[in-house]
Design an enzyme around this catalytic site. Structure first.
Site, short mmCIF file in Angstrom:
data_model
loop_
_atom_site.label_atom_id
_atom_site.label_comp_id
_atom_site.label_asym_id
_atom_site.label_seq_id
_atom_site.Cartn_x
_atom_site.Cartn_y
_atom_site.Cartn_z
N LEU A 20 60.62 116.47 24.65
CA LEU A 20 59.46 116.25 25.50
C LEU A 20 58.15 116.46 24.74
O LEU A 20 57.12 115.94 25.12
CB LEU A 20 59.51 117.17 26.72
CG LEU A 20 60.66 116.92 27.70
CD1 LEU A 20 60.66 117.99 28.79
CD2 LEU A 20 60.55 115.54 28.32
N LYS A 42 61.84 125.28 26.45
CA LYS A 42 60.98 125.57 25.30
C LYS A 42 61.73 126.47 24.33
O LYS A 42 62.08 127.61 24.67
CB LYS A 42 59.68 126.24 25.75
CG LYS A 42 58.82 126.71 24.58
CD LYS A 42 57.38 126.98 24.98
CE LYS A 42 56.62 125.70 25.17
NZ LYS A 42 55.16 125.93 25.35
N ASP A 136 46.43 129.08 28.24
CA ASP A 136 46.30 127.76 27.62
C ASP A 136 46.23 126.67 28.70
O ASP A 136 46.91 125.65 28.60
CB ASP A 136 47.48 127.49 26.68
CG ASP A 136 47.23 126.28 25.77
OD1 ASP A 136 46.05 125.88 25.62
OD2 ASP A 136 48.21 125.73 25.22
#
Length: 516
Positions: A20, A42, A136
């Protein structure tokens, strides 16, 4: 994107079926759980994974993230901090990002814009309520999903930023254009709090409404300086959001609302009255309608902080842990061809024999000289004969090897000087979903596939010229394949580029063609 050679086939009990994306923290895979459900996984980069301190922080932050209610956020489903390497599993959101939507369709307006502002504020309310700071928040981490907005990638950034080996300023987790002033001075200033996410919310909403960030500049260092010292440019933001966005972008974190207050302001629809009551002024200043300033900051930032920010961002190229988003800043228009580069102007002096190799290269990068683009690893030059569609290599002779760079903000287009009598084509990237993207001829329009960037390698070639890696923000790094004898563009992740380039001066540019 398909898996690459070297990617694992599984992580724990999850099968990996594709990629991704990837970033400073690690690679994100599309995975499938034992129940067949698609998930986003992740996988942490090895440089972080080998530290016991990091694993402990990662475990703690994941536990907090799992307490975040899943409304308006991608639900954290699973994690294994002890796996080699560690990984985090979250809900897979099958929808475009805010960054992609604005890029493809333009800025949001009306109810769509207000819905995004409310959706992100709702997500921050849930995230902060669980004691988590996102760190973030940016348009790429805001996704359009069935049922509304989903904010992703929250909850583990602190584990990366707080680990002892990664507390250097050049390893801050975040994106420059959306980082609050206090993020640049975490030691000498105030600790980072949830107020940093509120600042990012203001910058993201401004981007959604205008297509640019409120402190946009030509470089990461200049953007950071504007964040620290100047007021935001909110030109184009609707009046209904101007006051609350200005308050969110206040320099002093104490002047920003909390996520809950932010949500209340948006839902009440009476943001100007509440902002006025909070004594946050938003007067109009010279510079155009809608240009506003927030309350004068009380948060002290010493000159040393500015020097540190400049030194770090210039040295790191904003590429180590920090990413600078030049796209969407209003610097480049994709609506038509850029003018052909002409002869050097007085502000861009010609090359003289007394100039150094570095000075000659800079003149070429400014678009004032013809150039050969030398491939240092194979001692050959880029070439594009008129009957070719793909970029080739040549021996550096003839017009087939001569190019000119057309500056476009911090990027440039590479124009092929094939025939002065015809419109010159530029180099562009032809995307290939089944493999690496090719470099072909394209019309000289500033688009996602024709804009490149040169990053210094820190080395020189055998003639003393500085060498560069050439890359495209969306598609990756320009590479040479000795097997297929062709150039291609590929996202490399942690692997170093295999090809570096130097620019060889070939004299003044010809007169602009009529079709350029």
């Amino acid at each position: 994107m398909p898996l690459r050679a070297g990617d694992p086939a599984e992580l724990g009990r999850y099968e990996l079926v594709g990629r991704l994306g990837e970033g400073g923290m690690g690679t994100v895979y599309l995975g499938r759980g034992p129940d067949g459900r698609l998930v986003a996984i992740k996988m942490v980069r090895n440089e972080f994974a080998h530290e016991a301190e990091f694993r402990n922080r990662f475990r703690s932050e994941v536990n907090r993230a799992q307490q975040v209610p899943p409304f308006s956020t991608a639900e954290v489903l699973d994690a294994d901090p002890d796996h080699e390497p560690p990984y985090l599993v979250v809900e897979f959101v099958d929808g475009p990002s805010l960054a992609a939507e604005v890029k493809e369709k333009g800025p949001l307006t009306g109810a769509a814009l207000h819905g995004v502002a409310v959706g992100i504020a709702t997500a921050l309310t849930a995230i902060h309520g669980a004691g988590v700071i996102h760190r973030d928040l940016k348009p790429g981490n805001v996704l359009f999903a069935r049922g509304g907005i989903k904010v992703i990638d929250f909850g583990i950034a602190r584990a990366f930023e707080a680990t002892s080996q990664h507390t250097r300023t050049d390893q801050m987790v975040g994106t420059v254009a959306y980082m609050a002033p206090e993020r640049y001075d975490p030691v000498g200033g105030r600790p980072v709090t949830a107020a940093a996410d509120i600042f990012a919310w203001g910058a993201v909403v401004a981007f959604a409404a205008t297509g640019r960030t409120p402190f946009a500049a030509d470089s990461a260092a200049a953007t950071a300086m504007r964040i620290l010292t100047q007021e935001p440019d909110l030109t184009g933001l609707p009046e209904s959001l101007t006051g609350v966005v200005a308050r969110a972008l206040a320099k002093d974190p104490d002047d920003r609302p909390t996520a809950r207050e932010l949500l209340d302001l948006l839902l009440s629809g009476d943001t100007h009255r509440t902002v006025a009551a909070a004594t946050v002024a938003v007067p109009t200043v010279a510079g155009g309608p809608g240009t506003v300033v927030a309350a004068r900051p009380r948060f002290g930032r010493r000159a040393a902080v500015l020097v540190t920010v400049l030194a770090v961002l210039v040295a790191a190229g904003a590429g180590i842990g920090i990413r600078y988003l030049s796209r969407g800043s209003g610097q480049v228009s994709g609506t038509g061809p850029l003018p052909s580069a002409g002869v050097p102007s007085a502000a861009q002096p010609s090359v003289t024999p007394s100039m150094t190799a570095e000075q000659k290269t800079q003149a070429i990068l400014r678009g004032t000289r013809k150039t050969l683009i030398h491939v240092d690893e194979i001692d050959r030059d880029l070439a594009m004969e008129s009957h070719y569609t793909d970029l080739k290599v040549g021996d550096g002779t003839g017009a087939k090897s001569e190019f000119a760079l057309i500056p476009a903000g911090v990027e440039f287009m590479i124009r092929y000087l094939s025939d002065p009598e015809t419109p010159e084509p530029c180099l562009g990237i032809k995307f290939n979903p089944a493999g690496a993207a090719r470099v072909v001829t394209a019309e000289c329009y500033a688009t996602e596939g024709t804009l490149f960037r040169a990053s210094k390698t820190g080395e020189t070639d055998d003639k003393g010229r500085p060498t560069y890696w050439i890359s495209n923000e969306s598609y990756g790094v320009l590479q040479w394949s000795p097997d297929s004898k062709a150039f291609y563009v590929e996202v490399l992740g942690d692997a170093p580029p295999a090809a570096s380039f130097s620019f060889v001066d070939r004299g003044p540019l010809p007169s602009p063609s009529t079709g350029g």
